[in-house]
Design a protein around this motif. Structure first.
Motif, PDB file in Angstrom:
ATOM      1  N   GLU A  83       9.731  -2.513  -8.028  1.00 38.10           N
ATOM      2  CA  GLU A  83       9.779  -1.662  -6.833  1.00 38.10           C
ATOM      3  C   GLU A  83      10.097  -0.202  -7.137  1.00 38.10           C
ATOM      4  O   GLU A  83      10.006   0.647  -6.256  1.00 38.10           O
ATOM      5  CB  GLU A  83      10.811  -2.237  -5.854  1.00 38.10           C
ATOM      6  CG  GLU A  83      10.367  -3.582  -5.294  1.00 38.10           C
ATOM      7  CD  GLU A  83      11.238  -4.059  -4.155  1.00 38.10           C
ATOM      8  OE1 GLU A  83      11.198  -3.447  -3.082  1.00 38.10           O
ATOM      9  OE2 GLU A  83      11.961  -5.046  -4.362  1.00 38.10           O
TER      10      GLU A  83
ATOM     11  N   LYS B 262       0.836  -1.218   0.000  1.00 41.04           N
ATOM     12  CA  LYS B 262       0.000   0.000   0.000  1.00 41.04           C
ATOM     13  C   LYS B 262       0.862   1.257   0.000  1.00 41.04           C
ATOM     14  O   LYS B 262       0.694   2.141  -0.839  1.00 41.04           O
ATOM     15  CB  LYS B 262      -0.927   0.032   1.232  1.00 41.04           C
ATOM     16  CG  LYS B 262      -2.055  -0.968   1.189  1.00 41.04           C
ATOM     17  CD  LYS B 262      -2.958  -0.866   2.395  1.00 41.04           C
ATOM     18  CE  LYS B 262      -2.221  -1.110   3.702  1.00 41.04           C
ATOM     19  NZ  LYS B 262      -1.557  -2.430   3.781  1.00 41.04           N
ATOM     20  N   THR B 263       1.777   1.332   0.982  1.00 45.08           N
ATOM     21  CA  THR B 263       2.574   2.554   1.122  1.00 45.08           C
ATOM     22  C   THR B 263       3.465   2.753  -0.103  1.00 45.08           C
ATOM     23  O   THR B 263       3.594   3.872  -0.621  1.00 45.08           O
ATOM     24  CB  THR B 263       3.407   2.483   2.417  1.00 45.08           C
ATOM     25  OG1 THR B 263       2.539   2.115   3.496  1.00 45.08           O
ATOM     26  CG2 THR B 263       4.041   3.823   2.745  1.00 45.08           C
ATOM     27  N   THR B 264       4.026   1.662  -0.604  1.00 41.12           N
ATOM     28  CA  THR B 264       4.857   1.751  -1.816  1.00 41.12           C
ATOM     29  C   THR B 264       4.012   2.237  -2.989  1.00 41.12           C
ATOM     30  O   THR B 264       4.439   3.095  -3.777  1.00 41.12           O
ATOM     31  CB  THR B 264       5.443   0.355  -2.147  1.00 41.12           C
ATOM     32  OG1 THR B 264       6.048  -0.171  -0.962  1.00 41.12           O
ATOM     33  CG2 THR B 264       6.457   0.435  -3.254  1.00 41.12           C
TER      34      THR B 264
HETATM   35  N1  LIG Z   1       8.648  -6.715  -6.351  1.00 43.71           N
HETATM   36  C1  LIG Z   1       7.742  -5.854  -5.929  1.00 43.71           C
HETATM   37  N2  LIG Z   1       7.736  -5.455  -4.639  1.00 43.71           N
HETATM   38  C2  LIG Z   1       6.794  -4.574  -4.232  1.00 43.71           C
HETATM   39  C3  LIG Z   1       5.834  -4.069  -5.109  1.00 43.71           C
HETATM   40  N3  LIG Z   1       5.034  -3.231  -4.410  1.00 43.71           N
HETATM   41  C4  LIG Z   1       5.487  -3.222  -3.142  1.00 43.71           C
HETATM   42  N4  LIG Z   1       6.549  -4.020  -3.012  1.00 43.71           N
HETATM   43  C5  LIG Z   1       7.324  -4.323  -1.819  1.00 43.71           C
HETATM   44  O1  LIG Z   1       6.469  -4.900  -0.855  1.00 43.71           O
HETATM   45  C6  LIG Z   1       6.938  -4.607   0.442  1.00 43.71           C
HETATM   46  C7  LIG Z   1       5.797  -4.107   1.311  1.00 43.71           C
HETATM   47  O2  LIG Z   1       5.386  -2.884   0.806  1.00 43.71           O
HETATM   48  P1  LIG Z   1       4.664  -1.791   1.705  1.00 43.71           P
HETATM   49  O3  LIG Z   1       4.349  -0.660   0.815  1.00 43.71           O
HETATM   50  O4  LIG Z   1       5.403  -1.496   2.928  1.00 43.71           O
HETATM   51  O5  LIG Z   1       3.364  -2.576   2.088  1.00 43.71           O
HETATM   52  P2  LIG Z   1       2.152  -2.063   2.981  1.00 43.71           P
HETATM   53  O6  LIG Z   1       0.955  -2.653   2.402  1.00 43.71           O
HETATM   54  O7  LIG Z   1       2.167  -0.606   3.095  1.00 43.71           O
HETATM   55  O8  LIG Z   1       2.492  -2.736   4.334  1.00 43.71           O
HETATM   56  P3  LIG Z   1       1.725  -2.511   5.755  1.00 43.71           P
HETATM   57  O9  LIG Z   1       1.816  -1.084   6.072  1.00 43.71           O
HETATM   58  O10 LIG Z   1       2.471  -3.374   6.704  1.00 43.71           O
HETATM   59  O11 LIG Z   1       0.375  -2.984   5.574  1.00 43.71           O
HETATM   60  C8  LIG Z   1       8.044  -3.591   0.280  1.00 43.71           C
HETATM   61  O12 LIG Z   1       9.273  -4.233   0.384  1.00 43.71           O
HETATM   62  C9  LIG Z   1       7.863  -3.091  -1.142  1.00 43.71           C
HETATM   63  O13 LIG Z   1       9.073  -2.676  -1.749  1.00 43.71           O
HETATM   64  C10 LIG Z   1       5.851  -4.518  -6.488  1.00 43.71           C
HETATM   65  O14 LIG Z   1       5.043  -4.148  -7.332  1.00 43.71           O
HETATM   66  N5  LIG Z   1       6.836  -5.407  -6.832  1.00 43.71           N
END
Ligand SMILES: Nc1nc2c(ncn2[C@@H]2O[C@H](COP(=O)(O)OP(=O)(O)OP(=O)(O)O)[C@@H](O)[C@H]2O)c(=O)[nH]1
Length: 469
Positions: free
Chosen positions: A445, A276-278
């Protein structure tokens, strides 16, 4: 007046004929008894209302009137006026009709006896004023497009961009389970038989397309194969490609930011760690590149690093981030951010939320609260609820979507992590079961790795390149 009558005469040679005094006398034998002229033509049976050609109906009457005292030229004029006008196939345009109406109002030519003048006037009578068409109300002018945000590309540029896009998708998705199993299958140049269909079925199930979608796809291919629609296995593969694209095309609907809605509020939701955050960081970059003003709300107050992570994305892209720190009330952060975005006239506000399992009822209810709180400031907000789904999740994605949709009303999907070894097939299952638009796909990423979902590029990246698509 005479010239008007001449203008209306039939264009046949007989209309040029001049009548002798004897013929005229024969045509008007009596001064007191109206009698039809022997050769007087009958009035046309039907003439359009308001049509100039309705003149003959009364001209015929005029022609039957006695013409005592007429001198030859006046009687000639009168007789000519009494000739039926040829019916016209279409009404004259107003510019043409207007002078005719004026002519009717004019008095008879000087020197004509009164009776002849009356006859002439009557002959002219039928030319009723043609109703002038009333101008339809003018439609409101279309809004002037904001050309600064439009991009003009030549067909060659579009073709080159499409090829480049497909190459990137293929490079990123080529390692997926889906691509590997189907690629291996067709590199062997298999025979067109039931074994081939069984192998396709296994490949689709393994890639997480789902049982019902797979069964439908394979049954359709089998029917067509038995109907001798395919000459070889390549043709069958092309049919599979087209069926797969057909499943995804209805959901490949890009996100539209309504420029009239300020701020356009995006709420991102999803289970823990899906990206989500990414995704918010990547979206921030995309909207900045589109010259939009935007703001981020650090609504993930649960994970310690989430606020800092979002702030880093904001700093990198020059985007303000509204945050209250860890363990703050997420709804309160979202409310503050919307208030600030409204005050600044910001175009887009993206609100992060903490990851939560779709099975945790209390946390799911919290999403409903965030929505209700921001609706106190804007009843239509959030304008897009983006559910982020990890492409490696498999069939569990279906129950995630079901639960999040029930809690907060999902309007769009982002499927992340389709690069690498993702199975990818879940995209078909989601499309088939819910029909909710897939707005973006995460294929890496880096900031530029968030792509607008492209059904054709996605399917072609999963199928063997040898297909030439
Ligand atoms: N390979 C790849 N990695 C991704 C992609 N999108 C996100 N990531 C990776 O996934 C991991 C989790 O991403 P976050 O954005 O922290 O996920 P989140 O949903 O915000 O996590 P929470 O806040 O814990 O719910 C990170 O290491 C990102 O770099 C993608 O499209 N491809």
């Amino acid at each position: 007046m005479v010239s008007f009558f001449r203008r209306k005469k039939p264009e046949t040679p007989t209309s040029e004929r001049r009548y002798s005094t004897e013929e005229l006398a024969a045509a008007f034998p009596s001064t007191s008894t109206p009698a039809p002229a022997a050769d007087a033509p009958a009035a046309p049976a039907r003439v359009d209302a308001g049509h100039v050609a309705d003149a003959p109906v009364r001209e015929a009457d005029a022609g039957q009137r006695p013409a005592a005292g007429l001198d030859e030229s006046a009687a000639q004029a009168l007789l000519e006026a009494s000739q039926p006008h040829p019916p016209m196939s279409a009404p004259l345009p107003p510019e043409v009709v207007a002078p005719i109406v004026d002519a009717r109002a004019a008095t008879a030519p000087a020197g004509l006896p009164i009776e002849a003048a009356e006859a002439v006037a009557r002959a002219a009578e039928p030319v009723a004023p043609t109703p002038q068409p009333t101008a339809p109300p003018r439609p409101a002018p279309p809004p002037i497009p904001d050309f600064s945000k439009l991009e003009f590309r030549t067909p060659e540029q579009i073709a080159a961009d499409t090829a480049a896009t497909k190459a990137v998708w293929r490079e990123r998705l080529g390692g997926s389970v889906f691509a590997r199993s189907l690629g291996g299958l067709f590199s062997r140049n298999p025979r067109l038989d039931d074994d081939l269909l069984d192998e396709i079925e296994t490949a689709l199930i393994t890639a997480d397309v789902g049982v019902s979608a797979t069964t439908d796809l394979v049954d359709s291919l089998r029917r067509r194969m038995k109907g001798r629609e395919f000459a070889d296995s390549r043709e069958l593969l092309l049919a599979l490609r087209s069926d797969l694209i057909g499943m995804l095309r209805p959901v490949a609907v890009p996100l539209q930011i309504d420029p009239a809605t300020r701020p356009f509020v995006l709420l991102t939701v999803g289970v823990n760690g899906v990206g989500k955050t990414t995704t918010i960081g990547k979206l921030a970059r995309r909207f900045k590149d589109e010259n939009r003003t935007l703001m981020l709300a650090a609504g993930d107050t649960f994970r310690a690093a989430a606020v800092a992570q979002l702030q880093a994305w904001g700093d990198r892209n020059g985007v303000p981030v509204i945050a209250q720190g860890q363990n703050a009330d997420a709804a309160s952060v979202a409310y503050d951010a919307l208030q600030a975005a409204k005050a600044r006239g910001t175009e887009v506000l993206i609100t992060d939320t903490a990851g939560r399992l779709h099975t945790q009822q209390g946390l799911m209810a919290e999403l409903g609260k965030i929505k209700r709180v921001i609706q106190k400031l804007d009843a239509d907000a959030p304008h897009e609820v983006l559910l982020v789904i990890d492409g490696t999740t498999g069939q569990n994605a279906l129950s995630q979507l079901r639960q999040f949709n029930a809690a907060v009303g999902v309007t769009g999907l982002v499927v992340t992590k389709l690069d690498g070894t993702a199975k990818g097939g879940v995209v078909f299952a989601l499309a088939r079961e819910f029909g909710i638009p897939i707005r973006f796909a995460g294929i890496g990423e880096r900031p530029e790795d968030l792509r607008v979902f492209d059904a054709e590029a996605f399917v072609d990246a999963l199928l063997p390149e040898a297909l030439g698509a």
